[in-house]
Enzyme design. Structure first.
Site, PDB file in Angstrom:
ATOM      1  N   HIS A 171      33.192  39.491  37.013  1.00 30.90           N
ATOM      2  CA  HIS A 171      34.503  38.946  37.380  1.00 30.90           C
ATOM      3  C   HIS A 171      34.563  38.675  38.885  1.00 30.90           C
ATOM      4  O   HIS A 171      35.014  39.513  39.671  1.00 30.90           O
ATOM      5  CB  HIS A 171      35.583  39.952  36.962  1.00 30.90           C
ATOM      6  CG  HIS A 171      36.999  39.457  37.121  1.00 30.90           C
ATOM      7  ND1 HIS A 171      38.086  40.217  36.757  1.00 30.90           N
ATOM      8  CD2 HIS A 171      37.501  38.294  37.585  1.00 30.90           C
ATOM      9  CE1 HIS A 171      39.197  39.548  37.007  1.00 30.90           C
ATOM     10  NE2 HIS A 171      38.876  38.380  37.518  1.00 30.90           N
ATOM     11  N   ARG A 211      38.817  30.098  41.722  1.00 31.39           N
ATOM     12  CA  ARG A 211      39.875  31.018  42.149  1.00 31.39           C
ATOM     13  C   ARG A 211      41.012  31.011  41.125  1.00 31.39           C
ATOM     14  O   ARG A 211      41.606  29.960  40.843  1.00 31.39           O
ATOM     15  CB  ARG A 211      40.396  30.541  43.500  1.00 31.39           C
ATOM     16  CG  ARG A 211      41.416  31.454  44.111  1.00 31.39           C
ATOM     17  CD  ARG A 211      41.748  31.020  45.531  1.00 31.39           C
ATOM     18  NE  ARG A 211      42.490  32.063  46.205  1.00 31.39           N
ATOM     19  CZ  ARG A 211      42.729  32.095  47.508  1.00 31.39           C
ATOM     20  NH1 ARG A 211      42.269  31.126  48.278  1.00 31.39           N
ATOM     21  NH2 ARG A 211      43.413  33.078  48.048  1.00 31.39           N
ATOM     22  N   ALA A 212      41.334  32.202  40.608  1.00 34.39           N
ATOM     23  CA  ALA A 212      42.278  32.263  39.487  1.00 34.39           C
ATOM     24  C   ALA A 212      43.673  31.811  39.896  1.00 34.39           C
ATOM     25  O   ALA A 212      44.333  31.052  39.187  1.00 34.39           O
ATOM     26  CB  ALA A 212      42.320  33.681  38.919  1.00 34.39           C
ATOM     27  N   TYR A 238      49.426  39.320  36.629  1.00 27.10           N
ATOM     28  CA  TYR A 238      48.058  39.537  36.127  1.00 27.10           C
ATOM     29  C   TYR A 238      48.024  40.725  35.160  1.00 27.10           C
ATOM     30  O   TYR A 238      47.477  40.639  34.057  1.00 27.10           O
ATOM     31  CB  TYR A 238      47.082  39.823  37.283  1.00 27.10           C
ATOM     32  CG  TYR A 238      46.597  38.611  38.057  1.00 27.10           C
ATOM     33  CD1 TYR A 238      47.261  37.394  38.010  1.00 27.10           C
ATOM     34  CD2 TYR A 238      45.463  38.689  38.864  1.00 27.10           C
ATOM     35  CE1 TYR A 238      46.813  36.309  38.737  1.00 27.10           C
ATOM     36  CE2 TYR A 238      45.004  37.601  39.590  1.00 27.10           C
ATOM     37  CZ  TYR A 238      45.688  36.405  39.531  1.00 27.10           C
ATOM     38  OH  TYR A 238      45.236  35.324  40.249  1.00 27.10           O
ATOM     39  N   GLU A 294      36.202  41.814  40.932  1.00 25.14           N
ATOM     40  CA  GLU A 294      37.100  40.712  41.339  1.00 25.14           C
ATOM     41  C   GLU A 294      37.073  40.537  42.851  1.00 25.14           C
ATOM     42  O   GLU A 294      38.072  40.171  43.464  1.00 25.14           O
ATOM     43  CB  GLU A 294      38.531  40.912  40.831  1.00 25.14           C
ATOM     44  CG  GLU A 294      39.267  39.568  40.774  1.00 25.14           C
ATOM     45  CD  GLU A 294      40.632  39.611  40.100  1.00 25.14           C
ATOM     46  OE1 GLU A 294      41.104  40.701  39.769  1.00 25.14           O
ATOM     47  OE2 GLU A 294      41.212  38.536  39.899  1.00 25.14           O
ATOM     48  N   ARG A 316      42.026  43.439  49.380  1.00 21.36           N
ATOM     49  CA  ARG A 316      40.876  43.282  50.265  1.00 21.36           C
ATOM     50  C   ARG A 316      40.722  44.403  51.276  1.00 21.36           C
ATOM     51  O   ARG A 316      39.768  44.427  52.042  1.00 21.36           O
ATOM     52  CB  ARG A 316      40.968  41.937  50.992  1.00 21.36           C
ATOM     53  CG  ARG A 316      41.095  40.784  50.026  1.00 21.36           C
ATOM     54  CD  ARG A 316      41.110  39.426  50.713  1.00 21.36           C
ATOM     55  NE  ARG A 316      41.204  38.382  49.696  1.00 21.36           N
ATOM     56  CZ  ARG A 316      40.932  37.099  49.889  1.00 21.36           C
ATOM     57  NH1 ARG A 316      40.540  36.692  51.079  1.00 21.36           N
ATOM     58  NH2 ARG A 316      41.043  36.229  48.903  1.00 21.36           N
TER      59      ARG A 316
END
Lengths: 342, 342
Positions: A6, A71-72, A194, A284, A290
């Protein structure tokens, strides 16, 4: 070998976003619509964005190969019509393909689909076929809510989606069930939409007999399966009330969870509750979270550390999560690796 | 003493449902609309439905007192207009009040509100005041999505909701954030919509500064906080990206989770991740999951067993979860108990 199932191309050159913004402006004013050919991104640019980001972190963290998709949050299927989505998906999928060609040992592509709200899913099949046949994609990302948070498509168990499933079965590719940006003010994209979508998709499968119709269909529910593992007792109990088989028989031949759960207790729950066969390593990365966790001193999304630190998993089980399960769930990945002698 | 902070009157006499069905029919055909006075339920009927169900199970499982509110899935705020919701809420709240009068040692009421999609929340205040002042309600259930799965109200952090919060602060009562039936085919009510709403509400609070405006406002996020504890690393990381304080400072003076998580690993995760101060015992019994878990031989929703079996919690911490926290979060409950010498 460690396979991250992912990863998204979240670090594409700025010119991609600029092109997209012009495309969006062109929905209202066709005179400013860009052509696909107006977007020019060189191999060097692609290399830079990958080497300085995903590949650097993969090397630091010790993962070898990422199943790499657009990019989702930028899929944004709710924007424009099918033609807009179609052009956009083709561009994004081509970029991921090019990354996989530039770094064939480290990236293999999974496709986004040109979904559009209210448009029949079979319209996505041409792009899906192109991505599998020409680009060597080993899976797809399927958005159960192309509206972006309004949830006005039928559930995944509806025949509405069957043309996609038939093609998935034909090509023996799995789908990661992954929504895109929320345009509903109630749902934060990565914090609510999500995770809700994961939980929703799982429950749509639970209440249905979808996998009776498609016994070999495979879904990956990302982000550790949303809330499903944490509420596994609830789901076992609800299946029981609905006179469904035990979840392991009803769903776990077809549904898999990734390890995008960003703390040790979450991973420990996942591996305690869900059979090892159904867990695929993923981070991911570089994605929604991040930062560095002040409690550990490491990145939240450095999920390998949680697997490594697990006291519940044997080394063989860890290897299954890192590699074996991904090769089983993505047979085209396995074939690609095998053909390289890996 | 063991206080269950989350119980609904799911076992009300059939005549209540019949009345409601007539009320719903009356939305289209006013000639069949029932009057509130047409509903006649005797004290004996109420006693029977409680003694044979909730109270029986409370005795078997060893819980003493339930904070008791109308059946969540029957609130159905999406049906009809404010007047319909208003009449319905008044009836349901009165029944819970009567139960609390019939079994004063075992039930104390929390109110549903007469919410209605698109109607300003301040319209609920008269019923809220009646329930607190006349009926001794110690809390309310607040539905963040009165549409029933279409999510077209503003997020909980919006000023839209402030009139309710002002009244909650004035009366020093908490709200359980609890949706009702889903009328969106994508969302199974108890398997997806409830859990998604919990996750959504948590994230709405996380992205906002609501508790700066209302430092003493208190929300209980039911069903173990939806997905929040399982993804606690994700939420800590997202708060960090958004430059919010640490979650313990940003949210945990105001947000509490109940223990409606129906298996041992889930409860173990909850108690490992969330500070003991923020966990309130609850079962949501008799609710969504009524069966017996074949893996344990006990009811899924017999959540006391999971707390008892926890090896992480000291006896004093268990008592905090069972009683101390509920008395702190529901000061009117504490006052009622204290006045009885408890």
């Amino acid at each position: 070998m460690i396979i991250d199932c992912h990863g998204h191309y979240t670090t594409a050159p700025k010119s991609l976003e600029d092109w997209r913004n012009r495309q969006i402006a062109g929905i209202k004013d066709r005179s400013v619509s860009p052509r696909a050919a107006d977007l020019k991104i060189s191999d060097d640019e692609l290399r830079e964005t990958i080497e300085a980001n995903q590949l650097k972190l993969m090397r630091q963290r010790g993962s070898d190969l990422t199943i790499f998709s657009p990019r989702a949050s930028f899929m944004a299927h709710h924007i424009g019509d099918f033609q807009v989505s179609s052009t956009w998906a083709a561009i994004c999928n081509e970029l991921c393909y090019r990354v996989s060609q530039l770094f064939p040992d480290h990236f293999i592509p999974a496709a986004m689909l040109p979904q559009s709200p209210g448009v029949a899913p079979e319209t996505c099949i041409a792009e899906l076929e192109r991505c599998v046949r020409q680009y060597g994609n080993v899976g797809i990302n399927l958005n159960p809510d192309p509206s972006g948070g309004h949830w006005n498509s039928p559930p995944l168990s509806d025949r509405h989606w069957y043309p996609i499933y038939e093609k998935m079965v034909e090509y023996d590719i799995p789908a990661m069930i992954h929504v895109s940006t929320s345009c509903n003010a109630c749902f934060h994209t990565t914090g609510a939409h999500y995770i809700n979508a994961d939980t929703t998709a799982f429950m749509q499968c639970l209440t249905s007999d979808l996998f009776k119709d498609f016994p070999t269909l495979r879904f990956i529910i990302p982000h550790g399966g949303g809330a499903a593992p944490y509420h596994w007792g609830r789901y076992r109990g609800l299946a029981q009330e609905l006179k469904k088989p035990l979840l392991k028989d009803h769903l776990l031949n077809n549904i898999f969870f990734d390890t995008c759960v960003y703390h040790q207790p979450g991973i420990d729950l996942l591996t305690r509750v869900i059979p090892v066969d159904n867990i695929l390593f993923a981070s991911e990365m570089i994605g929604a979270v991040r930062g560095i966790d002040p409690e550990t001193g490491f990145h939240y999304d450095d999920t390998r550390r949680y697997i490594e630190a697990s006291t519940q998993l044997s080394p063989a089980q860890k290897q299954q999560i890192y590699e074996g399960n991904a090769r089983r769930v993505f047979p085209r990945l396995d074939a690609a690796l095998t053909s390289k002698g890996k």
